[in-house]
Motif scaffolding. Structure first.
Motif, mmCIF file in Angstrom:
data_model
loop_
_atom_site.group_PDB
_atom_site.id
_atom_site.type_symbol
_atom_site.label_atom_id
_atom_site.label_comp_id
_atom_site.label_asym_id
_atom_site.label_seq_id
_atom_site.Cartn_x
_atom_site.Cartn_y
_atom_site.Cartn_z
ATOM 1 N N VAL A 170 -20.815 -6.284 -87.598
ATOM 2 C CA VAL A 170 -21.486 -6.413 -86.297
ATOM 3 C C VAL A 170 -21.148 -5.247 -85.371
ATOM 4 O O VAL A 170 -21.849 -5.006 -84.390
ATOM 5 C CB VAL A 170 -21.112 -7.744 -85.593
ATOM 6 N N ALA A 171 -20.057 -4.528 -85.663
ATOM 7 C CA ALA A 171 -19.670 -3.369 -84.856
ATOM 8 C C ALA A 171 -19.030 -2.338 -85.775
ATOM 9 O O ALA A 171 -18.229 -2.681 -86.650
ATOM 10 C CB ALA A 171 -18.700 -3.776 -83.747
ATOM 11 N N ALA A 172 -19.396 -1.076 -85.589
ATOM 12 C CA ALA A 172 -18.898 0.005 -86.451
ATOM 13 C C ALA A 172 -18.105 1.018 -85.632
ATOM 14 O O ALA A 172 -18.285 1.137 -84.408
ATOM 15 C CB ALA A 172 -20.066 0.699 -87.148
ATOM 16 N N ASN A 173 -17.238 1.750 -86.325
ATOM 17 C CA ASN A 173 -16.433 2.820 -85.715
ATOM 18 C C ASN A 173 -15.682 2.320 -84.468
ATOM 19 O O ASN A 173 -15.706 2.945 -83.411
ATOM 20 C CB ASN A 173 -17.307 4.022 -85.345
ATOM 21 N N VAL A 174 -15.016 1.198 -84.611
ATOM 22 C CA VAL A 174 -14.274 0.609 -83.499
ATOM 23 C C VAL A 174 -12.977 1.380 -83.277
ATOM 24 O O VAL A 174 -12.285 1.748 -84.236
ATOM 25 C CB VAL A 174 -13.971 -0.880 -83.778
ATOM 26 N N ALA A 175 -12.664 1.633 -82.006
ATOM 27 C CA ALA A 175 -11.461 2.402 -81.669
ATOM 28 C C ALA A 175 -10.206 1.688 -82.158
ATOM 29 O O ALA A 175 -10.136 0.453 -82.174
ATOM 30 C CB ALA A 175 -11.392 2.619 -80.153
ATOM 31 N N TRP A 176 -9.225 2.485 -82.543
ATOM 32 C CA TRP A 176 -7.978 1.953 -83.094
ATOM 33 C C TRP A 176 -7.289 1.006 -82.108
ATOM 34 O O TRP A 176 -6.728 -0.019 -82.503
ATOM 35 C CB TRP A 176 -7.067 3.108 -83.464
ATOM 36 N N GLU A 177 -7.338 1.304 -80.832
ATOM 37 C CA GLU A 177 -6.692 0.452 -79.824
ATOM 38 C C GLU A 177 -7.316 -0.945 -79.814
ATOM 39 O O GLU A 177 -6.614 -1.952 -79.652
ATOM 40 C CB GLU A 177 -6.817 1.081 -78.431
ATOM 41 N N LYS A 178 -8.633 -1.022 -79.980
ATOM 42 C CA LYS A 178 -9.319 -2.311 -80.016
ATOM 43 C C LYS A 178 -8.984 -3.072 -81.298
ATOM 44 O O LYS A 178 -8.819 -4.296 -81.284
ATOM 45 C CB LYS A 178 -10.836 -2.118 -79.925
ATOM 46 N N VAL A 179 -8.874 -2.322 -82.388
ATOM 47 C CA VAL A 179 -8.533 -2.933 -83.674
ATOM 48 C C VAL A 179 -7.177 -3.621 -83.590
ATOM 49 O O VAL A 179 -6.986 -4.751 -84.072
ATOM 50 C CB VAL A 179 -8.539 -1.868 -84.796
ATOM 51 N N ILE A 180 -6.216 -2.960 -82.955
ATOM 52 C CA ILE A 180 -4.867 -3.539 -82.818
ATOM 53 C C ILE A 180 -4.928 -4.839 -82.033
ATOM 54 O O ILE A 180 -4.293 -5.837 -82.407
ATOM 55 C CB ILE A 180 -3.927 -2.529 -82.133
ATOM 56 N N GLN A 181 -5.696 -4.841 -80.967
ATOM 57 C CA GLN A 181 -5.788 -6.059 -80.147
ATOM 58 C C GLN A 181 -6.386 -7.223 -80.931
ATOM 59 O O GLN A 181 -5.958 -8.371 -80.771
ATOM 60 C CB GLN A 181 -6.638 -5.781 -78.905
ATOM 61 N N ILE A 182 -7.341 -6.943 -81.771
ATOM 62 C CA ILE A 182 -7.932 -8.006 -82.598
ATOM 63 C C ILE A 182 -6.923 -8.510 -83.621
ATOM 64 O O ILE A 182 -6.793 -9.722 -83.846
ATOM 65 C CB ILE A 182 -9.209 -7.497 -83.288
ATOM 66 N N GLU A 183 -6.188 -7.575 -84.217
ATOM 67 C CA GLU A 183 -5.234 -7.949 -85.259
ATOM 68 C C GLU A 183 -4.097 -8.811 -84.706
ATOM 69 O O GLU A 183 -3.685 -9.783 -85.345
ATOM 70 C CB GLU A 183 -4.664 -6.689 -85.928
ATOM 71 N N ILE A 184 -3.584 -8.485 -83.538
ATOM 72 C CA ILE A 184 -2.438 -9.233 -83.003
ATOM 73 C C ILE A 184 -2.877 -10.519 -82.302
ATOM 74 O O ILE A 184 -2.039 -11.355 -81.969
ATOM 75 C CB ILE A 184 -1.587 -8.359 -82.047
ATOM 76 N N ASN A 185 -4.170 -10.671 -82.056
ATOM 77 C CA ASN A 185 -4.703 -11.891 -81.430
ATOM 78 C C ASN A 185 -5.781 -12.501 -82.315
ATOM 79 O O ASN A 185 -6.852 -12.875 -81.830
ATOM 80 C CB ASN A 185 -5.272 -11.580 -80.039
ATOM 81 N N GLN A 186 -5.480 -12.627 -83.597
ATOM 82 C CA GLN A 186 -6.483 -13.070 -84.548
ATOM 83 C C GLN A 186 -7.031 -14.463 -84.230
ATOM 84 O O GLN A 186 -8.201 -14.758 -84.484
ATOM 85 C CB GLN A 186 -5.888 -13.064 -85.964
ATOM 86 N N ASP A 187 -6.205 -15.319 -83.636
ATOM 87 C CA ASP A 187 -6.665 -16.674 -83.309
ATOM 88 C C ASP A 187 -7.795 -16.675 -82.286
ATOM 89 O O ASP A 187 -8.566 -17.633 -82.201
ATOM 90 C CB ASP A 187 -5.495 -17.515 -82.775
#
Length: 642
Positions: A170-187
């Motif tokens: 649904v979204a491509a080339n997402v910035a690394w900073e955003k990726v980290i936030q998703i990973e640490i707040n997976q719930d």
């Protein structure tokens, strides 16, 4: 004593066998319902792990193409389906017919209250409107639902297909900073997954674009071909006893990117690597991942070392400027291509958005003019005519012909480029001053068959075999009349050559008589840096040209620069030997300007060809200064300005 031991062993075996039978009876008969229930609620699913495409580097290790990690956000199908129904009012025909929907009085939002959490959270995090995130869901849902419908129709019952458990971007080339936030707040992002995805980067932008090529997605037909090839490879590997199997690695997927043009296409198999696989156990009821059962990591592609020198390439492109044409620089002894410039160029980084615009341009920016631009060579060809005439004893170095500015054959007038003529000339003057009449008269004595045979020996009219796709062979006509032989003898008529063919031909004079194999491959290394393949020449030939003839030709080519058609262009400073050429196109004041040669003449290190298409000027005036600009970089120690 021994019978007693034997009885004990039999008793032990009998007890073990009885235990196994009892356990099997318990599992398969008594507890069968339990395990049937588990098997119905759990499934194994697999998905491919992208491999890293091998890098392309020049002869010094400078990176020309490399894969960088980017990150896509993918969402499980059931979440996409729910959001499409509630946010976009997407109608799914099978859902109202489901028993669970018929029995409940709740709305979709009440039943599935958490299945749009990802959309709200992701929209806030990425600052993208929900509608934008759902932009491509209609196509995904239609594809999956159609596939599900076809399979259920085939089997006559409801089935859950693999595509219903997959994740979709649904979204491509997402910035690394955003990726980290998703990973640490997976719930906070249920049903989402971060999917690493390689992206091809060309750090030098347009540099050597025609050599490198570009990447684009497979279409449906191409994917089927690649899939068949992969399946055949698996079968061949299995029969040969290899451990590579479809269970361990994956072939191409739909919409995979592959190399187009250039070495990206030529060395696709070496560069692409092998995609790995991950097997996961999922709970069918909610399609949640229970655990990873097996993961086979992908194998990176090999690194491709080119013979190219990126600094020489950059200077060749700079020297060519905005002219329509090409420059080739080659090592005359080995056939290694050090530079191959073609203009206009394209940027492989932006090919997705530029392609439709570039493909319509009349200047043909995707055409690699060095190997695909087949044009008349003009006076550049005279060196081959001279070799054929001297080697066949049709003339000697002292054979004179009178040039009054024209000659006649039957009722046809053949003109020299000089209206005033060159007077009485021999070969030693005819090449430096590029006298057409001398070669017209030589052609009458030489004959078409001999000229054709020697042109073939120099590789004219044939592909050089360079490791690039879509090379053109040009055209070497079999001349039926003396008049047509006279035209071909000066590089006109139906004769067509590529810049690479002419570089190869002049390398024969530079290296003492060897027709080398032009190539771009230097070596291929694996991910551990081990060399798995080096270039091996398969097309090198020694031409039977007497050393005295080669010496005569070398001196004449040197004189072109010091007193002939390339005089006063600054080339003598760099000890250049070469030949100018002006090929007529048939239109008024429209020519192709050539300069082909090598340097330094006493110890050739570089052989080069320069072509400028569709110009009103002559070879010496147009291509000569470009050659000087190129030499100033190749031989900075000889540059008087330095």
């Amino acid at each position: 004593m021994y019978p007693f031991r034997f009885k004990m062993i039999l008793i032990i075996f009998f007890l073990l066998f009885t235990g196994i039978v009892v356990r099997l009876f318990q599992l398969q008969i008594i507890e069968s319902d339990k395990y049937k229930g588990i098997s119905k609620t759990r499934r194994l699913t697999s998905y491919a792990l992208d491999s890293i495409r091998g890098s392309i580097v020049d002869r010094h290790g400078n990176v020309l193409a490399v894969d960088h990690h980017t990150f896509d956000i993918t969402v499980q199908y059931k979440n996409l389906l729910y959001c499409a129904i509630t946010y976009k009012n997407k109608t799914i025909s099978r859902i109202p017919e489901m028993e669970v929907h018929k029995k409940t009085k709740k709305s979709c939002k009440e039943c599935h209250e958490k299945q749009d959490v990802w959309l709200k959270k992701l929209s806030q995090l990425l600052n993208i409107q929900p509608e934008k995130l759902l932009e491509g869901t209609n196509q995904i849902i239609e594809r999956v639902e159609k596939l599900k419908q076809n399979i259920e129709k085939k089997y006559g019952r409801a089935v859950r297909i693999k595509e219903e458990t997959d994740f979709y971007p649904v979204a491509a080339n997402v910035a690394w900073e955003k990726v980290i936030q998703i990973e640490i707040n997976q719930d906070n992002f249920p049903g989402t997954r971060i999917t690493p995805k390689p992206k091809r980067i060309y750090p030098e932008q347009e540099l050597a674009a025609h050599i490198l090529g570009y990447m684009s997605n497979l279409n449906e037909d191409e994917w089927k071909v690649h899939s068949n090839n992969w399946n055949n490879f698996i079968l061949a590997s299995s029969s040969a006893g290899d451990d590579t199997s479809s269970l361990l690695y994956d072939g191409y997927a739909k919409n995979d990117t592959v190399g187009r043009a250039g070495v990206e296409s030529q060395y696709e198999e070496e560069l692409r690597g092998l995609r790995g696989k991950r097997f996961e156990e999922i709970i069918c009821k909610n399609t949640q991942i229970e655990k990873t059962v097996l993961e086979r990591p992908s194998i990176p592609g090999n690194t491709l070392y080119l013979t190219l020198d990126s600094q020489i390439q950059a200077h060749a492109e700079k020297s060519l400027g905005k002219n329509l044409g090409a420059i080739v620089v080659m090592n005359p002894g080995t056939g290694e291509i050090l530079a191959m410039a073609s203009n206009p160029r394209f940027n492989p980084n932006t090919i997705d958005k530029d392609f439709s615009k570039l493909i319509r341009r009349p200047s043909k920016p995707f055409l690699n003019r060095a190997v695909q631009g087949a044009l008349p060579p003009g006076s550049i060809f005279k060196i081959i005519t001279a070799t054929a005439a001297l080697s066949s004893n049709s003339i000697t170095t002292q054979t004179p012909f009178e040039c009054p500015g024209y000659t006649k054959y039957k009722n046809i007038v053949f003109r020299c480029w000089s209206d005033y003529g060159h007077g009485l000339v021999t070969l030693e003057d005819a090449i430096p001053y590029s006298c057409n009449v001398f070669f017209f008269e030589t052609a009458k004595m030489l004959g078409g068959d001999t000229l054709y045979a020697w042109a073939k020996k120099f590789g004219i009219g044939e592909k050089t075999g360079i490791d690039l796709p879509h090379e053109k062979s040009g055209n070497l006509p079999k001349t039926a009349t003396t008049a047509s032989v006279m035209n071909v003898a000066i590089g006109q008529g139906a004769l067509l050559t590529t810049p690479l063919q002419l570089v190869r031909a002049y390398a024969v004079i530079a290296n003492g008589g060897t027709l080398v194999q032009p190539h771009l491959l230097l070596k291929i290394t694996n991910s551990r840096g081990e060399t798995v393949r080096s270039f091996q020449s398969e097309n090198t030939q020694k031409l039977q040209i007497p050393p005295a003839i080669i010496s005569t030709l070398r001196m004449a080519l040197q004189d072109v620069v010091t007193r002939g058609t390339a005089k006063d262009k600054g080339l003598d400073i760099y000890k250049v030997a070469g030949k100018t050429g002006t090929a007529e196109t048939g239109r008024h004041k429209d020519n192709h300007a050539w300069f082909v040669g090598y340097a330094p003449y006493d110890n050739p290190q570089y052989c080069f060809a320069i072509l400028v298409e569709h110009t009103s000027g002559h070879g010496g005036d147009i291509a000569g200064p470009i050659a000087t600009e190129l030499m100033s970089y190749l031989f900075p120690e000889m540059n008087p300005a330095s």
